[in-house]
Structure formats: structure tokens, C-alpha cells
Enzyme design. Structure first.
Site, PDB file in Angstrom:
ATOM      1  CG  HIS A  18      -1.856   1.044   1.403  1.00 35.67           C
ATOM      2  ND1 HIS A  18      -1.811   1.956   2.435  1.00 35.67           N
ATOM      3  CD2 HIS A  18      -2.924   1.377   0.648  1.00 35.67           C
ATOM      4  CE1 HIS A  18      -2.834   2.797   2.326  1.00 35.67           C
ATOM      5  NE2 HIS A  18      -3.522   2.476   1.241  1.00 35.67           N
ATOM      6  CD  GLU A  46      -2.698   1.557  -3.281  1.00 34.30           C
ATOM      7  OE1 GLU A  46      -3.819   2.008  -3.562  1.00 34.30           O
ATOM      8  OE2 GLU A  46      -1.985   2.048  -2.380  1.00 34.30           O
ATOM      9  CG  ASP A  48      -3.215   6.019  -3.832  1.00 28.27           C
ATOM     10  OD1 ASP A  48      -4.130   5.217  -4.084  1.00 28.27           O
ATOM     11  OD2 ASP A  48      -2.662   6.095  -2.714  1.00 28.27           O
ATOM     12  CG  HIS A  61      -3.664   8.929  -0.398  1.00 26.48           C
ATOM     13  ND1 HIS A  61      -4.413   9.817   0.341  1.00 26.48           N
ATOM     14  CD2 HIS A  61      -4.388   7.794  -0.464  1.00 26.48           C
ATOM     15  CE1 HIS A  61      -5.539   9.234   0.717  1.00 26.48           C
ATOM     16  NE2 HIS A  61      -5.551   8.005   0.242  1.00 26.48           N
ATOM     17  CD  GLU A 128      -7.558   4.645  -4.956  1.00 21.78           C
ATOM     18  OE1 GLU A 128      -6.736   4.134  -4.158  1.00 21.78           O
ATOM     19  OE2 GLU A 128      -8.551   5.298  -4.590  1.00 21.78           O
ATOM     20  CD  GLN A 164      -6.198   0.466  -5.974  1.00 24.33           C
ATOM     21  OE1 GLN A 164      -6.867   0.271  -4.976  1.00 24.33           O
ATOM     22  NE2 GLN A 164      -4.915   0.785  -5.926  1.00 24.33           N
TER      23      GLN A 164
HETATM   24  O1  G3P Z   1      -6.619   1.479  -2.717  1.00 30.78           O
HETATM   25  C1  G3P Z   1      -6.905   0.779  -1.549  1.00 30.78           C
HETATM   26  C2  G3P Z   1      -6.785   1.762  -0.465  1.00 30.78           C
HETATM   27  O2  G3P Z   1      -5.543   2.371  -0.655  1.00 30.78           O
HETATM   28  C3  G3P Z   1      -7.869   2.761  -0.557  1.00 30.78           C
HETATM   29  O3  G3P Z   1      -7.689   3.764   0.352  1.00 30.78           O
HETATM   30  O4  G3P Z   1      -7.244   6.099   0.775  1.00 30.78           O
HETATM   31  O5  G3P Z   1      -5.422   4.443   1.024  1.00 30.78           O
HETATM   32  O6  G3P Z   1      -6.205   5.053  -1.233  1.00 30.78           O
HETATM   33  P1  G3P Z   1      -6.595   4.885   0.203  1.00 30.78           P
HETATM   34 CA    CA Z   2      -5.142   3.539  -2.781  1.00 27.37          CA
END
Ligand code: G3P
Ligand code: CA
Length: 269
Positions: A18, A46, A48, A61, A128, A164
Site C-alpha cells: 500500500h 500500489e 494512487d 494519495h 488507483e 482500482q
Molecule cells: O486502494 C486501496 C486503499 O488504498 C484505498 O484507500 O485512501 O489508502 O487510497 P486509500
Molecule cells: Ca489507494
């Protein structure tokens, strides 16, 4: 043995780093990605996405640079050159003195291009689309970037690139642009707690999986989601007791800031 199975195999449990190894290094920096990929052995990086004023996709993020850099203001109002001048590492040392390192000072915000230049086909990506309503055209730009790096769905292993979003609309846009990219619907705790078979039937029409807050999962709704043939990747599972509980319920992976911890839990099974 599970390593031999495909990433989309429902019997394989995947470890999603994450924001990179964000428990140990400043989130969404190349250093955090490298740590999760090479040392902590996560299955996925992951990422963002936000988009700059001049239309570049960057890994961040928040919609503003305030929390994770030494600057202030909205990403959409800044050029990439302006964002590149910011320090995206020092905040971490202040926030996490126990993990502070001098090398984190002055780290830059990476672009999606730079991440793909670094890892190419040698990593798996869980990307994401953040705040897609703020960034018209984000999905098309993402697909073009994947193409440019040879990472379109027809050129990678199934599941090597996952998309995602909390936004169903954004996922449907991605699906229109590339019908074979596996999509995961993100969901807050309250929504997953209220999940119905009918809602899962609809979700199944466009997504291969559900990414809910782990706080909304119970043994019962986990079973219902899995019975719909969906992958289930809860976020953000950082404590071993929660990792164990999620595995016991039957999730097929987790988003975690501590990919090493999740590997320890998996190996102890
Ligand atoms: O993408 C899964 C999780 O990361 C979603 O919450 O706010 O950490 O992007 P966030
Ligand atoms: Ca995320």
C-alpha cells in the site's frame, strides 16, 4: 506453491504494498516502492494517481501536496516541474522518528512514467484512479501510459496490472478503453457492511474483485462476496491479528503498509 498460481487465481493470496513500503519509508516515493518490491517481497506495488496542471500522471494519495511534501496547494494547480521541486521525504522523518533516515530527505514525487521506466514488466501494479471527477481524461491518459510501456492487457500476465477505484464511473471508463484490464471496485466500510447479493451481481458485470475497508468485513459478507466469484482485497491491514482474521474469513489478499508482516503471517500458516 501458491507462487506458481496466476495473480487472478482465487486460491492465491496476494500481498499488495500500500503506497509502497509506506510503513517504513515515505509513501509513493521510488524508495518506498523499491523496498516493498525487492526487500519486503510484496506481489504488487500500489499506486494512487493524481494529475498535474500540465496533464502528467503522478503518484500521490492526496489531492494536495500539503501532507506528503514541503509544499502547499492542489496538484491540479501545479505543473510537474513545480511538483518535482518539492521534498516528498522529510515529512516522513518527522512523522516517524523511529524509521527516519537521512536518505529520505529530498526524495521526489515520481511520475507514472518513471515508475514504469524503472520496473517495466518486472513488477505488478495495482493502480488507483483517485478523484477522477477532478481530472477529466485521467483514464485515457493512464491507458496511453500503459501502452507506451508495453503494459496493455494483451502484453502482460493476467493481473499484472490491476485498476482500482472508489468511482464506478471511472472503472467503467477504463473498461470501455480496454475491456480486458482487471478492475477492482473500492468500497468504504459502511457500504460493504450493507452489501447485498444484488449489488454483487451488478459489481460482477464489470469488476473481478472488491477492495473494501477491512473494517467492514465479517465472516458472513466475506463468504457472500467470495461466492460471487469475486477476488477480495481489503485495505489497509497493518496488524498481524487483523491479517490472520482476514485470512481466516477467506480474503484473497490484502493492502498493507507492512508487506513483510503479511509475508510472515502467510509463511506461518
Ligand atoms: O486502494 C486501496 C486503499 O488504498 C484505498 O484507500 O485512501 O489508502 O487510497 P486509500
Ligand atoms: Ca489507494
Amino acid at each position: 506453491a501458491h507462487q506458481q498460481q496466476g495473480l487472478l487465481d482465487p486460491d492465491r493470496v496476494v500481498n499488495i504494498a500500500h503506497r509502497g513500503a509506506s510503513g517504513y519509508a515515505p509513501e509513493h516515493t521510488m524508495t518506498a516502492y523499491q523496498l516493498s518490491h525487492k526487500k519486503l517481497k510484496a506481489d504488487y506495488i500500489e499506486i494512487d494517481l493524481q494529475m498535474t496542471k500540465d496533464g502528467k500522471l503522478i503518484a500521490m494519495h492526496d489531492e494536495t501536496v500539503d501532507r506528503t511534501t514541503n509544499g502547499t496547494g492542489a496538484v491540479k494547480d501545479k505543473t510537474l516541474a513545480e511538483i518535482k521541486r518539492l521534498d516528498a521525504g522529510s515529512w516522513f522523518n518527522t512523522a516517524n522518528p523511529e524509521y527516519a533516515k537521512a536518505e529520505y530527505m529530498g526524495l521526489q514525487v515520481p511520475t507514472l512514467d518513471e515508475i514504469f521506466d524503472t520496473y517495466g514488466k518486472h513488477a505488478n501494479y495495482y493502480i488507483e484512479t483517485k478523484s477522477p471527477e477532478v481530472y477529466p481524461g485521467m483514464e485515457a491518459k493512464l491507458l496511453k501510459t500503459l501502452q507506451r510501456h508495453g503494459l496493455s492487457s494483451d502484453r502482460v500476465k493476467p493481473g499484472q496490472v490491476m485498476i482500482q477505484s472508489f468511482s464506478q464511473e471511472s472503472l467503467l471508463k477504463v473498461k470501455q478503453l480496454d475491456a480486458r484490464l482487471p478492475l477492482v471496485q473500492l468500497m468504504d466500510a459502511a457500504t460493504v457492511k450493507a452489501m447485498t447479493p444484488e449489488a454483487l451481481d451488478e459489481l460482477q458485470t464489470y469488476a473481478v474483485g472488491l477492495g473494501p475497508s477491512f473494517k467492514g468485513l465479517t465472516r458472513e459478507n466475506t463468504a457472500m462476496i467470495r461466492e460471487h466469484g469475486l477476488l477480495l482485497h481489503p485495505y489497509t491491514v497493518n496488524e498481524k491479528v487483523d491479517m490472520e482474521r482476514m485470512l481466516d474469513y477467506g480474503v484473497t489478499g490484502v493492502f498493507t503498509n507492512y508487506a513483510d508482516r503479511f509475508n510472515e503471517v502467510l509463511h506461518a500458516l
